[in-house]
Scaffold this motif. Structure first.
Motif, mmCIF file in Angstrom:
data_model
loop_
_atom_site.group_PDB
_atom_site.id
_atom_site.type_symbol
_atom_site.label_atom_id
_atom_site.label_comp_id
_atom_site.label_asym_id
_atom_site.label_seq_id
_atom_site.Cartn_x
_atom_site.Cartn_y
_atom_site.Cartn_z
ATOM 1 N N HIS A 159 51.964 47.006 41.988
ATOM 2 C CA HIS A 159 52.183 45.554 41.943
ATOM 3 C C HIS A 159 53.371 45.102 42.763
ATOM 4 N N CYS A 169 46.333 38.319 41.598
ATOM 5 C CA CYS A 169 46.341 39.564 40.837
ATOM 6 C C CYS A 169 46.579 39.230 39.367
ATOM 7 N N CYS A 171 48.665 40.355 37.454
ATOM 8 C CA CYS A 171 50.078 40.415 37.068
ATOM 9 C C CYS A 171 50.783 39.077 37.254
ATOM 10 N N CYS A 176 49.286 41.625 45.735
ATOM 11 C CA CYS A 176 49.857 42.913 45.344
ATOM 12 C C CYS A 176 49.166 44.027 46.127
#
Ligand SMILES: [Zn+2]
Length: 308
Positions: A159, A169, A171, A176
């Motif tokens: 990440h 993404c 996250c 990422c």
């Protein structure tokens, strides 16, 4: 004999692993996301069955698990796809059931420990393990010790951002490394860029793209080139940040590593001018499909082995 437990989002593998990292017996079962109690019962049954199969007695248990775990407290963290397992302690529960010492680590760290001691990373004191499959994960070993962040946190090498204009993404960021260089990214690239009449589009997978590239398919070769570029960028970042002795590459995409390696090395050479990047060895993992299971066993040795 160490009972090894590898907990993934879709399956749990259990096996007996000897002191040389050899798997004597193994079994696996689908992960039931919600029911932790039944999960522990199932794991216990598989541990007993695999021990019986190889005629051994379990002297310790090591666990490698996907998602955030707290290795110090031995508890599951906020594991996305295992909502019923959050905050539970397999270390405490299995120790009680089997009356042996139990240790838990993130599965990327577990695999890194296994490759560092029994696999391709032997005798490399600074080592980064990277697995490229449906996602990108890994573990960092510095001077023979597993690198841990604050509160034992596991760093997420997949990440770090390589293109802020890249795809979203889970996250929270865009672009990422994982979202641009894991297997699904190669598939997404092909689906977007292949011409309308491309015959292999239907049900294409990363594995199939690699096979087609090996046969000389021009579109698949472009997808592979794109993939190798982003793999190279991420690896170059790791080399700039850590200049490790070796980066050990693993995972389903890396089964086709020869397709990517030349381009990866060229990308690394094109930057990384201020570190001795040529001294970082890119090497393929050597423990095969059981790396995570063997890693789970290694977790026990890493935690308790010296005293045992
Ligand atoms: Zn991300």
């Amino acid at each position: 004999m160490i009972g090894a437990v590898d907990i993934g989002g879709t399956k749990i593998a259990v096996g007996m692993v000897d002191d040389g990292g050899r798997v004597l017996s193994r079994m696996q079962t689908p992960t039931d996301p919600n029911r932790y109690d039944e999960g522990i019962e199932l794991i216990s049954r598989l541990l007993r069955e695999t021990a019986q199969k190889s005629g051994v007695e379990i002297t310790g248990i090591g666990i490698g698990s996907t998602g955030p775990v707290d290795p110090i407290r031995g508890e599951f963290g906020d594991v996305d796809f295992l909502p019923g397992w959050r905050g539970k302690s397999p270390v405490k529960d299995l120790a009680q059931i089997f009356n042996v010492s139990v240790a838990l680590e993130n599965d990327g760290d577990a695999a890194a420990l296994a490759e560092a001691s029994w696999g391709a990373g032997r005798n490399r004191s600074r080592l980064i393990y990277v697995t490229v499959g449906t996602g990108i994960g890994g573990g960092i070993i510095i001077d023979g010790q597993l690198y841990r962040g604050v509160d034992g946190a596991h760093p997420e090498v997949g990440h770090h951002v390589v293109d802020p204009a890249g795809p979203e993404c889970s996250c929270g960021f865009r672009g990422c490394w994982e979202s641009l260089a894991a297997g699904p990214a190669m598939v997404a690239w092909l689906e977007t860029h292949a011409p309308a009449g491309y015959p292999h589009r239907e049900g294409i997978t990363a594995k199939k793209i690699c096979e087609l590239a090996q046969q000389g398919d021009a579109i698949a070769l472009q997808a592979v080139d794109h993939e190798a570029f982003y793999l190279g960028l991420g690896l170059a970042n790791l080399i700039n940040l850590f200049t490790p002795d070796a980066i050990v590459l693993s995972g389903s995409v890396m089964k086709s590593a020869p397709l990517f390696l030349d381009r990866i090395r060229a990308v690394i050479r094109s930057g990384c001018r201020f570190v001795p990047a040529e001294k970082t060895q890119l090497t393929l993992a050597s423990l095969g499909d059981d790396t995570n299971l063997i890693g789970a066993a290694r977790v026990w040795h890493y935690r308790f082995g010296k005293q045992a």
